[in-house]
Design a protein around this motif. Structure first.
Motif, PDB file in Angstrom:
ATOM      1  N   PRO A  43     -28.920  14.524 -20.127  1.00  0.00           N
ATOM      2  CA  PRO A  43     -30.053  13.644 -19.810  1.00  0.00           C
ATOM      3  C   PRO A  43     -31.053  13.493 -20.956  1.00  0.00           C
ATOM      4  O   PRO A  43     -31.768  12.496 -21.015  1.00  0.00           O
ATOM      5  CB  PRO A  43     -30.697  14.314 -18.590  1.00  0.00           C
ATOM      6  CG  PRO A  43     -30.223  15.714 -18.606  1.00  0.00           C
ATOM      7  CD  PRO A  43     -28.902  15.722 -19.306  1.00  0.00           C
ATOM      8  N   GLU A  44     -31.093  14.447 -21.855  1.00  0.00           N
ATOM      9  CA  GLU A  44     -32.028  14.350 -22.979  1.00  0.00           C
ATOM     10  C   GLU A  44     -31.605  13.271 -23.980  1.00  0.00           C
ATOM     11  O   GLU A  44     -32.436  12.556 -24.522  1.00  0.00           O
ATOM     12  CB  GLU A  44     -32.181  15.704 -23.671  1.00  0.00           C
ATOM     13  CG  GLU A  44     -32.887  16.719 -22.799  1.00  0.00           C
ATOM     14  CD  GLU A  44     -33.036  18.072 -23.482  1.00  0.00           C
ATOM     15  OE1 GLU A  44     -32.602  18.227 -24.637  1.00  0.00           O
ATOM     16  OE2 GLU A  44     -33.608  18.966 -22.835  1.00  0.00           O
ATOM     17  N   THR A  45     -30.314  13.158 -24.219  1.00  0.00           N
ATOM     18  CA  THR A  45     -29.808  12.151 -25.154  1.00  0.00           C
ATOM     19  C   THR A  45     -29.291  10.904 -24.439  1.00  0.00           C
ATOM     20  O   THR A  45     -28.985   9.904 -25.085  1.00  0.00           O
ATOM     21  CB  THR A  45     -28.665  12.726 -26.015  1.00  0.00           C
ATOM     22  OG1 THR A  45     -27.580  13.100 -25.152  1.00  0.00           O
ATOM     23  CG2 THR A  45     -29.127  13.908 -26.821  1.00  0.00           C
ATOM     24  N   GLU A  46     -29.148  11.000 -23.094  1.00  0.00           N
ATOM     25  CA  GLU A  46     -28.607   9.922 -22.266  1.00  0.00           C
ATOM     26  C   GLU A  46     -27.206   9.526 -22.719  1.00  0.00           C
ATOM     27  O   GLU A  46     -26.854   8.347 -22.774  1.00  0.00           O
ATOM     28  CB  GLU A  46     -29.546   8.718 -22.240  1.00  0.00           C
ATOM     29  CG  GLU A  46     -30.900   9.040 -21.638  1.00  0.00           C
ATOM     30  CD  GLU A  46     -31.825   7.834 -21.572  1.00  0.00           C
ATOM     31  OE1 GLU A  46     -31.522   6.785 -22.198  1.00  0.00           O
ATOM     32  OE2 GLU A  46     -32.846   7.953 -20.882  1.00  0.00           O
ATOM     33  N   MET A  47     -26.388  10.538 -23.051  1.00  0.00           N
ATOM     34  CA  MET A  47     -25.034  10.311 -23.542  1.00  0.00           C
ATOM     35  C   MET A  47     -24.014  11.003 -22.641  1.00  0.00           C
ATOM     36  O   MET A  47     -24.236  12.126 -22.191  1.00  0.00           O
ATOM     37  CB  MET A  47     -24.864  10.866 -24.954  1.00  0.00           C
ATOM     38  CG  MET A  47     -25.709  10.191 -26.012  1.00  0.00           C
ATOM     39  SD  MET A  47     -25.117   8.582 -26.502  1.00  0.00           S
ATOM     40  CE  MET A  47     -23.620   8.996 -27.359  1.00  0.00           C
TER      41      MET A  47
END
Length: 77
Positions: A43-47
């Motif tokens: 969720p931090e990089t949305e990857m």
């Protein structure tokens, strides 16, 4: 008419994206009891990251649709 595999895959990926917190979400994708792929969502990089279990290759996506299509292909090879 049979249910769409793509809808089911996208639903699982969407659930990963909507999970509360900052923990990386992981899901296993299987066909006929055989694990084909491991997907994680950060969720931090949305990857999304897809690991092909057979080849140990890793693929990264910033788009849920592209991730779902590759998972679909992986499950139907």
């Amino acid at each position: 008419m049979e249910n769409s595999q793509l809808v089911a895959i996208i639903s699982r990926l969407d659930t990963m994206m909507k999970a509360e917190g900052t923990d990386v979400q992981m899901r296993r994708f299987e066909k006929e009891g055989q694990e084909r792929g491991l997907v994680s969502y950060n969720p931090e990089t949305e990857m999304f990251t897809l690991e092909d279990i057979a080849t140990k290759q890793r693929f990264e996506y910033d788009n849920i649709d592209l991730a779902a299509l590759d998972i679909y292909d992986l499950l139907n090879d």
